[in-house]
Design a protein around this motif. Structure first.
Motif, PDB file in Angstrom:
ATOM      1  N   ALA A   4      17.836  40.911  77.141  1.00  0.00           N
ATOM      2  CA  ALA A   4      18.669  39.702  77.158  1.00  0.00           C
ATOM      3  C   ALA A   4      18.310  38.828  78.354  1.00  0.00           C
ATOM      4  N   ALA A   5      18.107  39.464  79.521  1.00  0.00           N
ATOM      5  CA  ALA A   5      17.736  38.702  80.712  1.00  0.00           C
ATOM      6  C   ALA A   5      16.375  38.045  80.528  1.00  0.00           C
ATOM      7  N   ASP A   6      15.442  38.743  79.889  1.00  0.00           N
ATOM      8  CA  ASP A   6      14.109  38.179  79.640  1.00  0.00           C
ATOM      9  C   ASP A   6      14.192  36.965  78.720  1.00  0.00           C
ATOM     10  N   ASP A  50       9.924  43.015  80.213  1.00  0.00           N
ATOM     11  CA  ASP A  50       9.399  43.761  79.072  1.00  0.00           C
ATOM     12  C   ASP A  50       8.703  42.799  78.108  1.00  0.00           C
ATOM     13  N   ARG A  51       7.417  42.591  78.335  1.00  0.00           N
ATOM     14  CA  ARG A  51       6.668  41.660  77.492  1.00  0.00           C
ATOM     15  C   ARG A  51       6.547  42.167  76.067  1.00  0.00           C
ATOM     16  N   HIS A  52       6.439  43.464  75.889  1.00  0.00           N
ATOM     17  CA  HIS A  52       6.243  44.015  74.545  1.00  0.00           C
ATOM     18  C   HIS A  52       7.407  43.672  73.627  1.00  0.00           C
ATOM     19  N   GLU A  53       8.644  43.791  74.121  1.00  0.00           N
ATOM     20  CA  GLU A  53       9.815  43.465  73.303  1.00  0.00           C
ATOM     21  C   GLU A  53       9.816  41.978  72.935  1.00  0.00           C
ATOM     22  N   ILE A  54       9.432  41.137  73.889  1.00  0.00           N
ATOM     23  CA  ILE A  54       9.364  39.700  73.609  1.00  0.00           C
ATOM     24  C   ILE A  54       8.304  39.410  72.550  1.00  0.00           C
ATOM     25  N   GLU A  55       7.188  40.120  72.602  1.00  0.00           N
ATOM     26  CA  GLU A  55       6.126  39.919  71.619  1.00  0.00           C
ATOM     27  C   GLU A  55       6.590  40.311  70.218  1.00  0.00           C
ATOM     28  N   LEU A  56       7.419  41.340  70.124  1.00  0.00           N
ATOM     29  CA  LEU A  56       7.945  41.725  68.814  1.00  0.00           C
ATOM     30  C   LEU A  56       8.845  40.627  68.242  1.00  0.00           C
ATOM     31  N   ALA A 278       2.595  34.019  74.395  1.00  0.00           N
ATOM     32  CA  ALA A 278       1.156  33.771  74.482  1.00  0.00           C
ATOM     33  C   ALA A 278       0.786  33.288  75.878  1.00  0.00           C
ATOM     34  N   GLY A 279       1.615  32.414  76.446  1.00  0.00           N
ATOM     35  CA  GLY A 279       1.360  31.908  77.787  1.00  0.00           C
ATOM     36  C   GLY A 279       1.437  32.992  78.843  1.00  0.00           C
ATOM     37  N   MET A 280       2.294  34.004  78.634  1.00  0.00           N
ATOM     38  CA  MET A 280       2.442  35.082  79.618  1.00  0.00           C
ATOM     39  C   MET A 280       1.153  35.884  79.777  1.00  0.00           C
ATOM     40  N   LEU A 281       0.328  35.887  78.740  1.00  0.00           N
ATOM     41  CA  LEU A 281      -0.925  36.637  78.798  1.00  0.00           C
ATOM     42  C   LEU A 281      -2.078  35.814  79.364  1.00  0.00           C
ATOM     43  N   GLU A 345      -7.210  40.732  71.638  1.00  0.00           N
ATOM     44  CA  GLU A 345      -7.008  41.498  72.869  1.00  0.00           C
ATOM     45  C   GLU A 345      -6.361  42.850  72.580  1.00  0.00           C
ATOM     46  N   SER A 346      -5.357  42.841  71.701  1.00  0.00           N
ATOM     47  CA  SER A 346      -4.653  44.105  71.419  1.00  0.00           C
ATOM     48  C   SER A 346      -5.544  45.109  70.695  1.00  0.00           C
TER      49      SER A 346
END
Length: 664
Positions: A4-6, A50-56, A278-281, A345-346
């Motif tokens: 939620a904070a992310d 937690d970038r992974h959760e955001i990516e989902l 996408a920008g975070m990467l 990349e993944s």
């Protein structure tokens, strides 16, 4: 607060990034990407945990993005440009992949597999950037714009096979087999979707609409979009591809417009998560450490794509400025580059540095694209000056005799078609100029005299008999094309009256500056007429309605109304007709050296002989709206005469001229 904070951090950063991008005249998605960079791990300050959760969650954004795109796409949009889209589109993708492969292999020194990925990443153009640019320029309905949209649709359809095939590059035989299986699966899926789209989905939505539950309708639309996408994922195909097909199927139903309006807010919020993720990467040090190389690759990519698109447009028969507009308009790299790059990349096909470099090239091309697209017409003009070209033209239903005294309609869109129907109904001689060959043939099938060609070219105006025409009606929707047509028409014949359609307020003044006598803004006129009907339904006095209309037109058109040769007379006509509907004011052409020429109004004695009165005279651009008894009738020009229908008929006989334009 965890995820939620992310999300809160990304949304707040996206707001500021979007505001900055909008302020700089860029698409807001550029701001979202910058926001992702700001909250990513490669920049100081607050960072997403937690970038992974955001990516989902961002995957839902991709699905909704494609679902909304599918809702906006109709197979009818491809019909006028199906040949260049369905044949030229795949050719463009293949050529651009080869070009990108060579660029990455030769200039950047990448290995074979990453180089192919780079070619695939740059092959797609940005639907968001292109549509935003076309809407901002008011040219969505032009032929070049339709070609661009058709090519973009084909590119969007190509995303699914690219997502399936690229990860298998290390084992090409397996990739071909899997693509074959995917093609069969996609065919079965499409057949099932079109069956469900025609039978089940509309009935479900119709039932929900009858319940009058806005919330359930929104949930149903969202469920269809991401639910069908999830179904395709289970079926072995792309989640995003299924959402896109669901949108396309629904686009043919009566619920498509409401569905699109409801899903857009969700699409935009989840789209923010996607572009921010996408920008975070993206590592900004790539650009800072290698600015020359990065900008050089951006220039090469945009120049190469512009050349490929432009040459294909020319090969498929689109001439004049169209190849420049199409090539420069589609030269940028698109938002689905982020989808492919992240998959690369993944899957391990792209290193982190290669991923960041590809995204930097993509983002930079998006920023430069609106500026580049504006250069198309100036470049085409320069090329014409250096190497003049002959215009292609073809005529339909033209008489053997020379045309004279006819109306020319430039553009057979909605307004041009309506004008043709009206002129045909009153048995007025007219001719249509249309650059879209299918539209020209459509006009010909209606029995209208038609010239296929570019109305900005001298040869086309000459073939249409412009020098001997009564009036030119410029009905094209492209603001730049309308301006060029008026400019060329004025060079051919400075005296023929021109009525032009304006795309926006600033365009009004531009058209008048280059020689249009009358300029009309259709959206304003439609809105004004709706307000007039409201006033009439509220029992407003006819005079009050007409005075309100005149004041609003004066406010909209400003000096264009006040400076027009008959502007004051036109307002007087409206007031007269409002006060006494049986009276009319008619403009009557004066016959050169006619019996009335040189006589004073006292000598003509029109009122005693016909019952009608002369209320204004126009000659050589000058208007006399208060003629006295000693005013002389000019040898050429027009006379405004007030009277009943019978009185006006007698006045025409007295002046030995024909009515030019009845009003009121």
């Amino acid at each position: 607060m965890g995820i939620a904070a992310d999300i809160i951090l990304i949304v707040v950063a996206g707001l500021f990034g979007g505001l900055l991008a909008h302020r700089l005249g860029q698409p807001v998605l550029v701001g979202y990407i910058l926001a992702g960079i700001a909250v990513g791990p490669y920049t100081p300050g607050p960072t997403v945990g937690d970038r992974h959760e955001i990516e989902l969650l961002a995957e839902i954004g991709v699905a909704l993005l494609l679902f909304a795109l599918g809702l906006e796409v109709s197979f009818k949009d491809l019909k006028p440009v199906r040949r260049v889209a369905l044949i030229g589109g795949p050719i463009q993708i293949g050529l651009t992949i080869l070009f990108g492969f060579g660029l990455a292999k030769g200039l950047l020194g990448w290995e074979t597999v990453p180089a192919v990925w780079f070619g695939a990443i740059i092959a797609l153009s940005s639907t968001m950037v292109v549509l935003k640019t076309l809407m901002a320029q008011g040219v969505m309905e032009t032929l070049a714009s339709r070609v661009m949209i058709g090519m973009l649709i084909i590119q969007d359809l190509a995303v699914a096979p690219l997502l399936i095939g690229l990860p298998k590059l290390s084992n090409p035989a397996s990739a071909l087999a899997e693509l074959g299986v995917a093609a069969v699966q996609a065919t079965l899926f499409l057949a099932a979707m079109f069956f469900l789209g025609a039978r089940v989905m509309p009935r479900l939505l119709e039932m929900i609409v009858r319940w009058r539950s806005r919330e359930l309708f929104l949930v149903a639309i969202t469920a269809i979009g991401i639910g069908v996408g999830y179904g395709t994922h289970l079926f072995g195909l792309s989640f995003a591809f299924g959402a896109f097909v669901a949108g396309m199927v629904l686009s043919e139903s009566e619920f498509s417009h409401q569905a699109l309006s409801d899903v857009i807010p969700l699409r935009d919020v989840f789209g923010l998560l996607f572009f921010a993720s996408a920008g975070m990467l993206l590592d900004p040090r790539i650009l800072l450490e290698q600015p020359g190389l990065t900008l050089g690759v951006v220039a090469a990519v945009m120049a190469g794509k512009a050349l490929i698109f432009g040459v294909l447009a020319r090969v498929f028969g689109y001439g004049n400025a169209a190849p420049w507009i199409i090539g420069l308009g589609l030269a940028q790299v698109g938002e689905f580059a982020f989808v492919l790059a992240r998959l690369g990349e993944s899957s391990g096909a792209l290193t982190h540095d290669a991923y960041s470099f590809a995204l930097t090239v993509t983002l930079t091309s998006m920023v430069l694209s609106p500026l580049l697209s504006r250069l198309a017409v100036p470049i085409d003009r320069l090329v014409q000056r250096l190497r003049p070209r002959k215009s292609e033209l073809k005529t339909f239903n033209l008489p053997a005799r020379e045309l004279a005294g006819h109306v020319i309609i430039a553009g057979y869109g909605r307004i041009g078609h309506t004008a043709a129907e009206v002129l045909s109904g009153i048995e007025e001689e007219f001719l249509i100029i249309e650059f879209d060959h299918e539209e020209a043939e459509h006009a010909s099938r209606h029995g209208f005299r038609t010239v296929w060609g570019d109305a900005t070219r001298f040869e086309v105006l000459e073939a249409a008999g412009f020098e001997h025409a009564r009036l030119l009606l410029v009905a094209v929707s492209d603001a730049r094309a309308a301006t060029l047509i008026v400019e060329q028409a004025r060079r051919v014949c400075p005296t023929t009256p021109i009525v032009a359609r304006a795309g926006y307020r600033e365009h009004l003044e531009k058209l008048r500056d280059v020689g249009a006598q009358v300029v009309v803004q259709p959206e304003f006129e439609a809105g004004l007429e709706m307000v007039r009907q409201v006033m009439r339904s509220c029992k407003a006095a006819p005079g009050e309605v007409e005075r309100f209309s005149a004041s609003m037109r004066e406010r909209m058109y400003g000096a264009l109304v006040l400076d027009a040769p008959d502007g004051e007379v036109s307002r007087m006509m409206a007031d007269i007709h409002a006060a006494s509907p049986e009276l009319r004011v008619e403009w009557i052409d004066l016959a050169p050296d006619g019996p009335a020429a040189g006589k004073t109004l006292r000598e003509l004695d029109m009122r005693a002989r016909t019952g009608a009165s002369v209320v204004a005279l126009v000659s050589e651009g000058e208007t006399d709206s208060h003629p006295g008894p000693e005013t002389r009738i000019p040898t050429t020009g027009r006379v405004a005469v007030l009277g009943s229908r019978n009185q006006l008929e007698e006045a025409r006989g007295l002046l030995h001229a024909a009515a030019l334009e009845p009003t009121g």
